[in-house]
Design an enzyme around this catalytic site. Structure first.
Site, mmCIF file in Angstrom:
data_model
loop_
_atom_site.group_PDB
_atom_site.id
_atom_site.type_symbol
_atom_site.label_atom_id
_atom_site.label_comp_id
_atom_site.label_asym_id
_atom_site.label_seq_id
_atom_site.Cartn_x
_atom_site.Cartn_y
_atom_site.Cartn_z
ATOM 1 C CE1 TYR A 71 24.708 -0.730 -7.886
ATOM 2 C CE2 TYR A 71 24.458 1.622 -7.479
ATOM 3 C CZ TYR A 71 24.812 0.358 -7.040
ATOM 4 O OH TYR A 71 25.267 0.188 -5.748
ATOM 5 C CB ALA B 53 19.172 -3.101 -10.520
ATOM 6 C CE LYS B 54 22.498 -2.179 -5.289
ATOM 7 N NZ LYS B 54 22.643 -3.392 -4.462
HETATM 8 N N1 LIG Z 1 30.859 0.619 -1.821
HETATM 9 C C1 LIG Z 1 29.996 1.607 -2.020
HETATM 10 O O1 LIG Z 1 30.385 2.787 -2.094
HETATM 11 C C2 LIG Z 1 28.535 1.327 -2.138
HETATM 12 C C3 LIG Z 1 27.650 2.419 -2.199
HETATM 13 C C4 LIG Z 1 26.282 2.165 -2.298
HETATM 14 C C5 LIG Z 1 25.808 0.872 -2.294
HETATM 15 N N2 LIG Z 1 26.692 -0.167 -2.235
HETATM 16 C C6 LIG Z 1 26.129 -1.524 -2.231
HETATM 17 O O2 LIG Z 1 26.702 -2.247 -1.167
HETATM 18 C C7 LIG Z 1 26.845 -3.627 -1.531
HETATM 19 C C8 LIG Z 1 28.291 -4.076 -1.361
HETATM 20 O O3 LIG Z 1 29.117 -3.255 -2.141
HETATM 21 P P1 LIG Z 1 30.714 -3.308 -2.013
HETATM 22 O O4 LIG Z 1 31.208 -2.003 -2.502
HETATM 23 O O5 LIG Z 1 31.102 -3.783 -0.673
HETATM 24 O O6 LIG Z 1 31.040 -4.432 -3.109
HETATM 25 P P2 LIG Z 1 32.416 -5.181 -3.441
HETATM 26 O O7 LIG Z 1 33.521 -4.652 -2.593
HETATM 27 O O8 LIG Z 1 32.570 -5.093 -4.919
HETATM 28 O O9 LIG Z 1 32.115 -6.665 -2.970
HETATM 29 C C9 LIG Z 1 31.258 -7.384 -3.721
HETATM 30 C C10 LIG Z 1 31.004 -8.751 -3.117
HETATM 31 O O10 LIG Z 1 30.009 -9.332 -3.948
HETATM 32 C C11 LIG Z 1 30.560 -10.474 -4.621
HETATM 33 N N3 LIG Z 1 30.110 -10.423 -6.016
HETATM 34 C C12 LIG Z 1 30.581 -9.674 -7.033
HETATM 35 N N4 LIG Z 1 29.892 -9.928 -8.163
HETATM 36 C C13 LIG Z 1 28.985 -10.885 -7.836
HETATM 37 C C14 LIG Z 1 27.998 -11.578 -8.569
HETATM 38 N N5 LIG Z 1 27.810 -11.359 -9.888
HETATM 39 N N6 LIG Z 1 27.258 -12.502 -7.913
HETATM 40 C C15 LIG Z 1 27.415 -12.737 -6.593
HETATM 41 N N7 LIG Z 1 28.336 -12.124 -5.843
HETATM 42 C C16 LIG Z 1 29.116 -11.195 -6.466
HETATM 43 C C17 LIG Z 1 32.065 -10.360 -4.501
HETATM 44 O O11 LIG Z 1 32.610 -11.685 -4.527
HETATM 45 P P3 LIG Z 1 33.970 -12.042 -5.327
HETATM 46 O O12 LIG Z 1 34.957 -10.971 -4.985
HETATM 47 O O13 LIG Z 1 34.324 -13.400 -4.796
HETATM 48 O O14 LIG Z 1 33.629 -12.036 -6.785
HETATM 49 C C18 LIG Z 1 32.194 -9.679 -3.140
HETATM 50 O O15 LIG Z 1 32.057 -10.633 -2.109
HETATM 51 C C19 LIG Z 1 26.337 -3.737 -2.966
HETATM 52 O O16 LIG Z 1 24.995 -4.164 -2.966
HETATM 53 C C20 LIG Z 1 26.442 -2.306 -3.493
HETATM 54 O O17 LIG Z 1 25.524 -2.066 -4.530
HETATM 55 C C21 LIG Z 1 28.036 0.016 -2.159
#
Ligand SMILES: NC(=O)c1ccc[n+]([C@@H]2O[C@H](COP(=O)([O-])OP(=O)(O)OC[C@H]3O[C@@H](n4cnc5c(N)ncnc54)[C@H](OP(=O)(O)O)[C@@H]3O)[C@@H](O)[C@H]2O)c1
Length: 253
Positions: A162, A165-166
């Site tokens: 991860y 990739a990031k």
């Molecule tokens: N949450 C955190 O603590 C955190 C921390 C650091 C960075 N981030 C980054 O912030 C971003 C959003 O994270 P999040 O926590 O909000 O994610 P999330 O709640 O898991 O939401 C993911 C979103 O991406 C879609 N998705 C999942 N797998 C996919 C795939 N293989 N291809 C295309 N779309 C896909 C999902 O759609 P469906 O539900 O329809 O499948 C959903 O709309 C990401 O880039 C993550 O790496 C998050």
């Protein structure tokens, strides 16, 4: 402050839930037309598009899966067909890595698993930028925000792939800024810290969230709205000359 987003077209990938959904809401609140993508949860995607004005053609939900290149092409093509192009791209979608079993080391992960993971996260994101940037360059205006993670900067046990990739997005953005800068297109990276999305609140043990909170100068985890605020600024006309930057939104960590 006028963010200069009225009637701009914005594509937010992975916006049917979590941080992406709040990013989509933030752009819609500024009068932008928002195309949001989902992968599996069409109901959530369509529901958010209705909330943001699908019936007035100010929002649409599109299927976009990082593992299915044809959906990457078709999502951008549909925004271009209906709205003439993408002014702002927020590349937020992620494919999460499966958690490693206790005692399993980095070298134990089968090569086929991690090469697919890297390919799914990186190549489709770069392809989405390629597909959207030509129009931005032609119009001499565009904003791109790539969503990374604090893991790319700080590291985290068990998150080598991860992190790889990031952090690749950081090198990509630093170089792309040179290619796009003269044409009025700015590209930046936002690194959220652990963010209190529904998935995190529901799925992460309370003691982990508390430990992470204690390590944060502000004494709280970021909310999805906190991340959306930074993205909105960088991906707007209020950002006049910031490009190639890696911005962390993690309460000061
Ligand atoms: N949450 C955190 O603590 C955190 C921390 C650091 C960075 N981030 C980054 O912030 C971003 C959003 O994270 P999040 O926590 O909000 O994610 P999330 O709640 O898991 O939401 C993911 C979103 O991406 C879609 N998705 C999942 N797998 C996919 C795939 N293989 N291809 C295309 N779309 C896909 C999902 O759609 P469906 O539900 O329809 O499948 C959903 O709309 C990401 O880039 C993550 O790496 C998050």
């Amino acid at each position: 402050m006028d963010m200069g987003l009225k009637d701009r077209t914005v594509l937010v990938t992975g916006a049917s839930s979590g941080i992406g959904a709040d990013i989509a809401r933030a752009y819609a609140a500024e009068g932008a037309r928002v195309a949001l993508t989902y992968r599996g949860d069409s109901t959530a995607g369509q529901r958010l598009a209705r909330e943001l004005g699908a019936d007035r053609d100010t929002a649409m939900a599109l299927r976009y899966s990082l593992a299915e290149p044809e959906t990457v092409e078709s999502a951008v093509a549909e925004v271009t067909r209906r709205w003439g192009g993408v002014d702002v791209l927020v590349a937020n979608a992620v494919r999460w890595a499966p958690r490693r079993a206790p005692g399993e080391h980095f070298e134990d992960v089968p090569a086929g698993d991690w090469t697919a993971f890297l390919a799914d996260n990186l190549a489709p994101t770069l392809r989405t930028v390629q597909l959207t940037v030509a129009g931005m360059r032609k119009r001499s205006w565009g904003r791109i925000v790539l969503i990374s993670s604090h893991v790319a900067l700080d590291g985290h046990r068990g998150q080598e792939f991860y992190g790889a990739a990031k952090s690749a997005l950081h090198g990509f953005a630093r170089s792309l800024a040179w290619d796009l800068g003269p044409d009025g297109v700015l590209v930046n990276v936002v690194c959220p810290g652990l963010t209190a999305t529904e998935r995190v609140r529901g799925g992460l043990p309370a003691e982990v969230r508390e430990r992470e909170t204690r390590l944060t100068p502000t004494g709280r985890l970021s909310s999805p709205e906190d991340i959306a605020g930074a993205v909105l600024f960088l991906g707007s006309a209020a950002n006049g000359n910031t490009t190639g930057q890696i911005v962390t939104v993690a309460g000061g960590r």
